[in-house]
Enzyme design. Structure first.
Site: not given
Lengths: 590, 159
Positions: A284, A287, A310, A330, A369, A372, A377, A514
């Site tokens: 990141e 990037e 994230c 990102s 999560k 996720e 993908e 978090c």
């Protein structure tokens, strides 16, 4: 602040004008029971519909009992919080709430942590004198959150966090009277609503009406299978909260005990998501610098600011609410998914095992999560990079099931090569941490100079929206930080207008980042717990010998042995992702 | 947000109504009232457009629609039937009359027959207590009704 005189339970008090009876009493150490009331004072969020009537008190000169949460103190007020009249009324209220509440406490996911159960014990309810109709509503299962609204007490705490703190608008009170429930629009499944799966509704729910999908059984089955190599990774925020589940002080750092507990449970490799957090910074950060470089060279198409990616709740949020900005965040995968990709490709290859024979388990402070990890993908031929994502609470459940005395465990280390991490990775767990970690690395890569002071305290804190400009050796880099999707929305709307001037923005969905995630031990609205976890995160960072991601020797080896360069060919395929327009995923049936 | 199936002109009409209330979230009830007056009912697609215009969540609009009994998500029938359940009508057997309508039409209160012909609702006192029990079909008033008379009345409209 103007002070006034009141008397609570025969105790003369001088209290601030304008506050509620409840707050004045609690400040004086008098604990009036509440149920629908929910406050996160650190982020100025309050739910006080005054509906449950648990907090009623008697005020002299007033005919009716008054809800303490919704009554302001007044000069000369004489308040009784436990007169016979109050005690009887409170008990009746509770008995009425319980008369339509399932009595399956034994197997309820909230058992032992349920505020209604606590109240029933505290008020000594041993039988429910009212027999009546019981609500029967379907259970709504999503990949991360389960709604079992037969247990709903209509406190509307979930509705407030969903609408005010997150501005997601998935939940609202619907219908009336006995049929009233909190539900998505048209009472569709949560998975079909704009829900981001952030899970703050689960954190706010006082009972078992909202809970996370429990995957502990699947993990035990995987560990029991001799053919499987079971690899576990633990997120940064877990180590500063897990101890609470075993009676330790909030803010206790239990990294070493956690590693040894995981080893005793029987995981084959104990690794750290922090390693992948360092990897995230490499990708990141690179990037970001590439985009800044293109921008300064006059490239009009380059997207600035870069947005962190994230937080899975945040990713779901922008896919649903900002489909026209999908090329702004990102493309770096989250640390959980980077770890999964490295484990199932690099590590599996190194160990000489097939991808299908490796099971990757993640321990996350997060409910989203779970969602996720199941994204299409992030699978290869149907096999996910991360098989099971557990919350901090589920890990605690596992530790108890395995009869491990957590407090007396020896301090052990993670395994290598995916267990080594830096202080920069640890602070991913607190709001502002990802961007601070990125700044530490980006500064050195951008300026070619060594960073003397790694602490960017201007990026820390608990304000919902924060801004800071960091001097990159003469080049000012403007950084924005938001926690809570309502705050992210404010920054995003600025960016959309096109004149925000930010280079990078970090977003976390949960209060405090978090550490306040929905998978953490329940804090029941006690924000001091989140503050202590935050302090612990920065303490853990300060105690690390290496505090910049790019100095992690195992990260350097990973690039040398396998990846080549950050944002290179392999990274592009395995460590980066793309986003989808989910704004039209809500379809109306019938 | 949703796959809106409404025609352009209908969407514009809803937008016009929202705008006439300044697109204020606090005017949601008034907006819904007016839109229902326009369309006869408030289907999901319509609620989606209102939510978007007032900048509130669809869930919250749906919450309002389901809270107030005045709002309905099912279209009214060609001949809306209202059975008075006020005190006078009730004691003179309105409930039995209502049951007969339910049986004849095979629908419940608040529902519409599949052919869209009849819808059934209750109301409280139309000020014709002398005629109790009273039933309204459209604008027409039927007084001193007994369960036996229900079928004949319905037949007036069935042909």
């Amino acid at each position: 602040m103007e002070k006034i005189n009141i008397i609570i339970d025969n105790k003369p008090l001088q209290v601030e004008k304008g506050q509620t009876v409840l707050k004045a009493a609690r400040a004086a150490g008098i604990d009036i029971p509440t149920l629908c009331y929910y406050e996160l004072d650190g982020v100025k969020l309050e739910n006080r519909p005054g509906g449950c009537r648990m907090c009623v008190v008697e005020i002299e000169g007033r005919k009716n009992l008054a809800p303490a949460c919704a009554t302001e103190v007044a000069e000369g007020m004489v308040i009784h919080t436990c007169s016979l009249r109050v005690v009887n009324a409170r008990r009746t209220v509770l008995e009425l709430i319980l008369s339509d509440h399932p009595a399956d406490c034994l197997i309820c996911p909230k058992s032992g942590k349920c505020e209604l159960q606590d109240l029933a014990q505290r008020l000594g309810v041993r039988e429910i004198p009212y027999q009546g109709e019981q609500s029967t509503y379907r259970k709504d299962m999503s990949p991360a959150i389960i709604r079992d609204v037969d247990k709903c007490v209509m406190c509307r705490r979930c509705e407030t966090v969903c609408n005010v703190w997150q501005t997601v608008g998935a939940l609202s009170a619907v219908n009336r009277g006995f049929q009233a429930v909190v539900a998505p629009a048209f009472e569709q499944d949560l998975a079909k609503s704009p829900c981001t799966m952030c899970g703050q509704c689960v954190m706010a729910c006082p009972v078992g009406a909202l809970s996370e999908v429990d995957l502990t059984r699947q993990v035990i089955t995987a560990i029991s299978d001799p053919k499987k190599t079971v690899v576990v990774q633990t997120a940064p925020a877990v180590r500063v909260a897990l101890g609470e589940e075993f009676g330790m002080e909030p803010g206790s750092i239990v990294t070493g005990q956690m590693a040894s507990a995981l080893r005793r449970i029987g995981f084959d490799y104990i690794f750290d998501t922090d390693f992948a957090a360092d990897l995230t910074i490499m990708e990141e950060g690179t990037e970001l610098l590439t985009r800044i470089d293109k921008f300064t060279k006059g490239d009009k198409n380059v997207k600035l600011p870069i947005l962190t990616s994230c937080c899975p709740g945040w990713v779901n949020f922008f896919e649903t609410n900002y489909p026209d900005m999908l090329d702004v965040p990102s493309t770096a995968k989250s640390p959980q998914q980077m770890f999964g990709a490295v484990a199932k490709n690099y590590l599996a290859n190194k160990l000489g095992i097939k991808r299908e024979d490796m099971v990757v388990v993640s321990i996350m402070p997060c409910v989203a999560k779970k969602f996720e990890s199941q994204r299409e993908e992030f699978k290869e031929n149907g096999n996910p990079d991360v098989d099971y994502s557990l919350t901090t609470r589920e890990l605690a459940e596992l530790i108890r099931q395995f009869n491990i005395d957590f407090k007396t465990l020896p301090v052990e280390d993670f395994d290598n090569p995916l267990g080594e991490s830096t202080g920069a990775a640890v602070i991913f767990g607190a709001t502002g941490g990802v961007i601070e970690a990125a700044t530490r690395t980006a500064y050195e890569l951008f300026t070619g100079k060594k960073l003397e002071k790694v602490d960017f305290t201007e990026l820390r804190g608990l304000e919902g929206v924060r801004e800071a400009t960091v001097d990159f050796n003469g080049t000012p880099i403007k950084i924005g930080i938001a926690h809570g999707l309502s705050n992210a929305r404010k920054l995003l709307d600025e960016v959309k207008k096109g004149n925000s001037g930010f280079h990078a923005i970090e977003v976390m969905a949960c209060p405090g980042g978090c550490i306040g995630g929905a998978g953490q031990p329940f804090h029941h609205g006690n924000f001091d717990i989140i503050r202590k976890r935050q302090e612990a995160i920065y303490r853990e960072d300060a105690g690390k010998p290496i505090r910049k991601s790019h100095e992690n020797p195992y990260i350097q080896t990973l690039y040398k042995e396998w990846l080549g360069a950050p944002c290179g060919e392999i990274s592009h395929h395995l460590l980066h992702t793309h986003y989808f327009d989910k704004s039209k995923h809500i379809e109306i049936e019938g | 947000m949703a796959k809106v199936k409404l025609s352009e002109s209908k969407i514009n009409k809803i937008k016009e109504i929202c705008a006439s209330f300044g697109n204020k979230p606090g005017e949601a009830i008034n907006v819904l009232h007016k839109v229902q007056g326009e369309f006869g009912y408030l289907p999901a697609e319509v609620q989606e457009v209102i939510a978007q215009e007032l900048n509130v969540s669809v869930a919250q609009i749906y919450g309002i629609v389901t809270f107030y009994s005045f709002f309905t998500m099912t279209p009214k029938g060609e001949f809306p039937i209202s059975v008075c359940m006020g005190t006078a009508c009730y004691v003179r057997g309105a409930e039995k009359v209502l049951d007969e309508f339910k049986r004849e039409l095979k629908i419940g209160v608040g529902q519409t027959t599949p052919d869209g012909k009849f819808s059934l609702n209750c109301l409280r006192c139309v000020g014709a207590c002398g005629l109790a029990p009273v039933v309204l079909i459209g604008e027409k008033v039927y007084g001193r009704l007994t369960p036996d008379g229900v079928k004949d009345i319905l037949n007036e409209y069935r042909s």
